[in-house]
Design a protein around this motif. Sequence first.
Motif, short mmCIF file in Angstrom:
data_model
loop_
_atom_site.label_atom_id
_atom_site.label_comp_id
_atom_site.label_asym_id
_atom_site.label_seq_id
_atom_site.Cartn_x
_atom_site.Cartn_y
_atom_site.Cartn_z
N ILE A 66 0.95 -1.15 0.15
CA ILE A 66 0.12 0.01 0.10
C ILE A 66 1.02 1.20 0.15
O ILE A 66 1.90 1.26 0.85
CB ILE A 66 -0.99 0.08 1.11
CG1 ILE A 66 -1.57 -1.22 1.42
CG2 ILE A 66 -1.78 1.28 1.31
CD1 ILE A 66 -2.51 -1.50 2.54
N ALA A 67 0.46 2.32 -0.75
CA ALA A 67 1.25 3.58 -0.79
C ALA A 67 0.39 4.55 -0.80
O ALA A 67 -0.78 4.57 -1.13
CB ALA A 67 2.17 3.59 -2.05
N PRO A 92 -7.95 1.22 -11.43
CA PRO A 92 -8.12 0.25 -10.29
C PRO A 92 -7.35 0.02 -9.18
O PRO A 92 -7.57 -0.32 -7.81
CB PRO A 92 -8.28 -1.04 -11.03
CG PRO A 92 -7.84 -1.14 -12.33
CD PRO A 92 -7.78 0.36 -12.58
N GLU A 93 -5.93 0.43 -9.48
CA GLU A 93 -5.02 0.21 -8.42
C GLU A 93 -5.32 1.51 -7.37
O GLU A 93 -4.99 1.41 -6.23
CB GLU A 93 -3.57 0.82 -9.01
CG GLU A 93 -3.14 -0.32 -9.72
CD GLU A 93 -3.73 -0.07 -11.49
OE1 GLU A 93 -4.50 0.62 -11.81
OE2 GLU A 93 -2.59 -0.63 -12.27
N VAL A 94 -6.12 2.44 -7.66
CA VAL A 94 -6.48 3.50 -6.74
C VAL A 94 -7.76 2.97 -5.92
O VAL A 94 -8.56 2.81 -6.37
CB VAL A 94 -6.69 4.68 -7.43
CG1 VAL A 94 -7.16 5.95 -6.26
CG2 VAL A 94 -5.56 5.49 -8.29
N ARG A 95 -7.26 2.94 -4.44
CA ARG A 95 -8.03 2.25 -3.60
C ARG A 95 -9.07 3.59 -2.80
O ARG A 95 -10.35 3.35 -2.66
CB ARG A 95 -7.80 1.34 -2.54
CG ARG A 95 -7.23 0.25 -3.08
CD ARG A 95 -8.13 -0.65 -3.97
NE ARG A 95 -7.54 -1.84 -4.31
CZ ARG A 95 -7.56 -2.95 -3.64
NH1 ARG A 95 -7.99 -3.07 -2.37
NH2 ARG A 95 -6.99 -4.07 -4.19
N ALA A 107 -4.77 13.07 -2.06
CA ALA A 107 -4.29 12.06 -1.22
C ALA A 107 -4.68 10.83 -2.09
O ALA A 107 -5.98 10.50 -1.83
CB ALA A 107 -4.48 12.12 0.26
N VAL A 108 -3.79 9.89 -2.39
CA VAL A 108 -4.29 8.85 -3.23
C VAL A 108 -3.78 7.46 -2.62
O VAL A 108 -2.45 7.42 -2.41
CB VAL A 108 -3.72 8.91 -4.87
CG1 VAL A 108 -4.04 7.84 -5.62
CG2 VAL A 108 -4.27 10.15 -5.37
N GLU A 109 -4.50 6.76 -2.28
CA GLU A 109 -4.10 5.37 -1.65
C GLU A 109 -4.06 4.32 -2.89
O GLU A 109 -5.02 4.10 -3.52
CB GLU A 109 -4.95 4.90 -0.61
CG GLU A 109 -4.45 3.79 0.00
CD GLU A 109 -5.24 3.33 1.12
OE1 GLU A 109 -5.76 3.99 2.02
OE2 GLU A 109 -5.60 2.10 1.26
N VAL A 110 -2.86 3.73 -3.03
CA VAL A 110 -2.60 2.94 -4.20
C VAL A 110 -2.34 1.42 -3.56
O VAL A 110 -1.36 1.38 -2.86
CB VAL A 110 -1.56 3.54 -5.19
CG1 VAL A 110 -1.14 2.21 -6.24
CG2 VAL A 110 -1.92 4.77 -6.03
#
Lengths: 165, 399
Positions: A66-67, A92-95, A107-110
């Motif tokens: 997770i990043a 889809p990688e972006v949760r 703020a992007v959680e990947v």
Amino acid sequence: MEENRRKEILGLLQTNARYTPQQIAVMLNMEPADVEQAIREMEEEGLIIGYHALVNWNKISSENVIALIEVKVSPQRDVGFDAVAERIARFPEVRTMRLMSGTYDLAVEVHGRTMQDVAFFVATRLATIEGVVSTTTHFVLKSYKEHGILLERKEEGAARLVVSP
Amino acid sequence: MKAAEEFLNPVVRAIPPSGIRRFFDLAAEMKGVISLGVGEPDFVTPWRIREACIYALEKGYTMYTSNLGLKELREEIARYLSQAFRLRYNAEKEILVTVGVSEALDLALRALVAPGDEVLIPEPTYVSYIPCTLFAGGVPVPLPTRMENGFRISAAQVEKAITPKTKVLLLAYPNNPTGAVLNRQELEDIAAVVREHDLVVVSDEIYAQLTYEGEHVSIARLPGMRERTVVLQGFSKAFAMTGWRLGYAAGNEAFIGAMTKIHQYTMLCAPITAQMAAIEALRNGLGEMRQMVRQYNYRRRLVVNAFKELGLPCVEPGGAFYAFPSIRHTGLSAEEFCERLLREERVAVVPGTAFGPSGEGFIRCSYAASVANLTEAFRRMGNFLQRLRKPASASVLRA
């Protein structure tokens, strides 16, 4: 149905999405059919948009990275941040993704299988989108709490007596 | 030399151990028991309260406090009683911090009861009321209540039990073990009798916050009652702080002064770390408390409904976290029922007789347990009841 009732149903489902309409009906002093209908309506209205299991990925050795990525964006006329944000959010990688105040904008959680996966996604997909000015990537080392729930609760294992006054 | 037993105070010797105790010993040997026998929250004390205690220790709060308790805590208690229950007490002289409500009850009875004084106690009663009355030299006078009246005592019943020796009426609502509450009108009627006969009320309100319908009314709030009532409250149930042993008593200066005398010679003061934690509980812990109360309320409905489905008549409990259903129609005594349920289905509940003879035919089930455990416990109880209904086929199965 009155708003408070709906909120109570939502609150219960949020603590445990697996409560059956039957259980909720008992807990709220309602008819199971009414609960079922209320849930269906709230799903249709987009009030309830999904049901999730809260997984402690720490316990599974499978590769899951997770990043959290800070993204600076130059806003566009009329649409502000929304057009760029929507392009990013569709991957889809972006949760999870949020517009922030402060030193960066999004703020992007990947999530990815490996660190390379995430790095590759950021370098080739995210950073190259027009309007993205810069990115800063933080890899998550360990999760302690998700959705208000502690993932490891070691200290709370003390057992009560079986019978007490 | 006399046998050791013979040295004992005859009052102490004569009192049997708690009826709950036997069940505890039985259940302790078994594995896989789902317990509905527990009189304490299944929540751990909210973190902010635990954290305040740790901080207090780090800062070196390890000394005695004043006999009455930390002034800061008494002021918080006074503020809380006033805001939550409209009870106004002076933090300087009318509030005493004790080691749990258990100590507060003992102090109140010892401060008020002279040898031979009669104490009226609604029954089924919490296990320590009668023994503590006896320790104080008093004469307990049980007021049996019945399921048909929702386990509530009436003014008429109190009036009928009064003799020239009656001094104290011990009220405990919301009630352990029945979950019964008294409404304002019922309390007003009782208060009129109490005033007329010049009695004192010891009101154990440890479950006050766990009142699910309407607001909790303390009898001390009614006209002319403040001066003749000692209110007992604590942190155990509402804040999930049973093991901290922290309670308090509020009443007029003379009552609290007399209780403080006994407290200072026997207990000195409540633990300072628990007092520091309690300050945090009252200042910032009410949100967490309300969350827990909501959970109990959900479970209460689940439990009442489950008993209905099992065919066990049960008064809807208005407070605390106990249900007290009748098992009369099974033909078993409460003790037999509980022992067999424990041995055969590994579900621990407490026989009503642990709370006095009028508890015969009832069991106490605590719903301070998770929904999953409650659901499983009721499934097992269902199996048990079904076997009771078909004794013949059950014996064939066993053979």
